[in-house]
Design a protein around this motif. Sequence first.
Motif, PDB file in Angstrom:
ATOM      1  N   LEU A  22     -16.986   0.485 -46.255  1.00 30.28           N
ATOM      2  CA  LEU A  22     -17.050   1.887 -45.837  1.00 30.28           C
ATOM      3  C   LEU A  22     -15.964   2.237 -44.818  1.00 30.28           C
ATOM      4  N   GLN A  23     -15.160   1.262 -44.444  1.00 26.78           N
ATOM      5  CA  GLN A  23     -14.044   1.434 -43.512  1.00 26.78           C
ATOM      6  C   GLN A  23     -14.494   1.947 -42.139  1.00 26.78           C
ATOM      7  N   ILE A  24     -15.580   1.388 -41.662  1.00 29.81           N
ATOM      8  CA  ILE A  24     -16.124   1.780 -40.358  1.00 29.81           C
ATOM      9  C   ILE A  24     -15.817   0.736 -39.296  1.00 29.81           C
ATOM     10  N   ILE A  25     -15.967  -0.533 -39.654  1.00 27.69           N
ATOM     11  CA  ILE A  25     -15.869  -1.613 -38.683  1.00 27.69           C
ATOM     12  C   ILE A  25     -14.709  -2.546 -39.031  1.00 27.69           C
ATOM     13  N   ALA A  26     -13.932  -2.928 -38.016  1.00 27.25           N
ATOM     14  CA  ALA A  26     -12.858  -3.912 -38.186  1.00 27.25           C
ATOM     15  C   ALA A  26     -13.393  -5.280 -37.787  1.00 27.25           C
ATOM     16  N   ASN A  27     -13.180  -6.262 -38.640  1.00 21.20           N
ATOM     17  CA  ASN A  27     -13.618  -7.632 -38.370  1.00 21.20           C
ATOM     18  C   ASN A  27     -12.463  -8.601 -38.568  1.00 21.20           C
ATOM     19  N   GLY A  28     -12.362  -9.567 -37.668  1.00 21.42           N
ATOM     20  CA  GLY A  28     -11.406 -10.637 -37.871  1.00 21.42           C
ATOM     21  C   GLY A  28     -11.802 -11.419 -39.108  1.00 21.42           C
ATOM     22  N   LEU A  29     -10.816 -11.823 -39.883  1.00 22.18           N
ATOM     23  CA  LEU A  29     -11.112 -12.523 -41.131  1.00 22.18           C
ATOM     24  C   LEU A  29     -10.661 -13.976 -41.069  1.00 22.18           C
ATOM     25  N   VAL A  30      -9.352 -14.168 -40.792  1.00 15.95           N
ATOM     26  CA  VAL A  30      -8.808 -15.522 -40.851  1.00 15.95           C
ATOM     27  C   VAL A  30      -7.403 -15.507 -40.244  1.00 15.95           C
ATOM     28  N   THR A  31      -6.903 -16.671 -39.942  1.00 17.65           N
ATOM     29  CA  THR A  31      -5.493 -16.846 -39.606  1.00 17.65           C
ATOM     30  C   THR A  31      -4.937 -17.829 -40.616  1.00 17.65           C
ATOM     31  N   VAL A  32      -3.810 -17.448 -41.236  1.00 17.42           N
ATOM     32  CA  VAL A  32      -3.203 -18.320 -42.238  1.00 17.42           C
ATOM     33  C   VAL A  32      -1.787 -18.678 -41.804  1.00 17.42           C
ATOM     34  N   ALA A  33      -1.314 -19.804 -42.293  1.00 18.89           N
ATOM     35  CA  ALA A  33       0.085 -20.169 -42.053  1.00 18.89           C
ATOM     36  C   ALA A  33       0.944 -19.112 -42.748  1.00 18.89           C
ATOM     37  N   THR A  34       1.948 -18.597 -42.059  1.00 17.88           N
ATOM     38  CA  THR A  34       2.748 -17.503 -42.592  1.00 17.88           C
ATOM     39  C   THR A  34       3.402 -17.854 -43.929  1.00 17.88           C
ATOM     40  N   HIS A  35       3.812 -19.093 -44.104  1.00 16.50           N
ATOM     41  CA  HIS A  35       4.428 -19.472 -45.376  1.00 16.50           C
ATOM     42  C   HIS A  35       3.436 -19.423 -46.539  1.00 16.50           C
ATOM     43  N   GLU A  36       2.138 -19.354 -46.250  1.00 17.80           N
ATOM     44  CA  GLU A  36       1.096 -19.259 -47.284  1.00 17.80           C
ATOM     45  C   GLU A  36       0.533 -17.837 -47.403  1.00 17.80           C
ATOM     46  N   LEU A  37       1.072 -16.902 -46.637  1.00 22.51           N
ATOM     47  CA  LEU A  37       0.492 -15.566 -46.548  1.00 22.51           C
ATOM     48  C   LEU A  37       0.440 -14.839 -47.889  1.00 22.51           C
ATOM     49  N   MET A  38       1.552 -14.765 -48.607  1.00 20.89           N
ATOM     50  CA  MET A  38       1.555 -14.007 -49.868  1.00 20.89           C
ATOM     51  C   MET A  38       0.556 -14.583 -50.865  1.00 20.89           C
ATOM     52  N   SER A  39       0.481 -15.894 -51.000  1.00 24.26           N
ATOM     53  CA  SER A  39      -0.470 -16.466 -51.963  1.00 24.26           C
ATOM     54  C   SER A  39      -1.903 -16.205 -51.510  1.00 24.26           C
ATOM     55  N   TRP A  40      -2.153 -16.255 -50.197  1.00 24.23           N
ATOM     56  CA  TRP A  40      -3.495 -15.955 -49.696  1.00 24.23           C
ATOM     57  C   TRP A  40      -3.855 -14.500 -49.996  1.00 24.23           C
ATOM     58  N   LEU A  41      -2.914 -13.582 -49.732  1.00 26.43           N
ATOM     59  CA  LEU A  41      -3.163 -12.160 -49.995  1.00 26.43           C
ATOM     60  C   LEU A  41      -3.372 -11.896 -51.484  1.00 26.43           C
ATOM     61  N   GLU A  42      -2.575 -12.552 -52.329  1.00 24.39           N
ATOM     62  CA  GLU A  42      -2.737 -12.392 -53.783  1.00 24.39           C
ATOM     63  C   GLU A  42      -4.165 -12.760 -54.197  1.00 24.39           C
ATOM     64  N   ALA A  43      -4.654 -13.870 -53.690  1.00 19.33           N
ATOM     65  CA  ALA A  43      -6.012 -14.304 -54.018  1.00 19.33           C
ATOM     66  C   ALA A  43      -7.044 -13.305 -53.483  1.00 19.33           C
ATOM     67  N   TYR A  44      -6.819 -12.811 -52.268  1.00 21.68           N
ATOM     68  CA  TYR A  44      -7.779 -11.881 -51.663  1.00 21.68           C
ATOM     69  C   TYR A  44      -7.854 -10.568 -52.437  1.00 21.68           C
ATOM     70  N   VAL A  45      -6.702  -9.957 -52.736  1.00 21.55           N
ATOM     71  CA  VAL A  45      -6.723  -8.671 -53.457  1.00 21.55           C
ATOM     72  C   VAL A  45      -7.147  -8.864 -54.911  1.00 21.55           C
ATOM     73  N   GLY A  46      -7.132 -10.093 -55.396  1.00 24.37           N
ATOM     74  CA  GLY A  46      -7.642 -10.377 -56.725  1.00 24.37           C
ATOM     75  C   GLY A  46      -9.159 -10.321 -56.801  1.00 24.37           C
ATOM     76  N   LYS A  47      -9.819 -10.528 -55.665  1.00 22.02           N
ATOM     77  CA  LYS A  47     -11.292 -10.516 -55.678  1.00 22.02           C
ATOM     78  C   LYS A  47     -11.898  -9.362 -54.886  1.00 22.02           C
ATOM     79  N   GLU A  48     -11.123  -8.737 -53.996  1.00 19.13           N
ATOM     80  CA  GLU A  48     -11.619  -7.619 -53.190  1.00 19.13           C
ATOM     81  C   GLU A  48     -10.751  -6.389 -53.439  1.00 19.13           C
ATOM     82  N   SER A  49     -11.369  -5.237 -53.389  1.00 16.64           N
ATOM     83  CA  SER A  49     -10.632  -3.986 -53.546  1.00 16.64           C
ATOM     84  C   SER A  49     -10.033  -3.598 -52.191  1.00 16.64           C
ATOM     85  N   VAL A  50      -8.704  -3.504 -52.137  1.00 13.59           N
ATOM     86  CA  VAL A  50      -7.995  -3.163 -50.903  1.00 13.59           C
ATOM     87  C   VAL A  50      -7.174  -1.908 -51.167  1.00 13.59           C
TER      88      VAL A  50
END
Length: 144
Positions: A22-50
């Motif tokens: 509902l875009q009401i609350i901001a929550n910390g999710l994770v910290t990832v190694a920057t060199h792994e960021l794009m692959s992590w984001l690809e996986a996340y947007v593959g399962k969650e609507s962003v």
Amino acid sequence: MARILSIDYGKKRTGIAVTDPLQIIANGLVTVATHELMSWLEAYVGKESVELLVVGEPRQPNGQPSENLQRVRQFVATWKKAHPEIPVEYVDERYTSLLAHQAMLSGGLRKKARQDKALVDEISATIILQSYLESRAHQQHTPC
């Protein structure tokens, strides 16, 4: 509604925060190694609507770009190429690390926990996202 994802992009680590659907609350999710960021984001947007990516814009206290700004812009360009359907907005991230440390102190975290740079990055991403949500709410309630 879809989520909003926030990024505190760093040379080594990147903190990530997300809203509830509902875009009401901001929550910390994770910290990832920057060199792994794009692959992590690809996986996340593959399962969650962003619907939006909010990226911290690194600036010095005087407003001048910080040394990390070029890396952030390169990441954003790569993101936009891969995901033109998910827009990007920048949020000034000056003082977010300081605010993160203050939040950790006021939250009663012990010194060892406060030295966890990954946690600082995640909290910084949360502060960036909360700042975005507050400015959006303010704009929606300000008469034209």
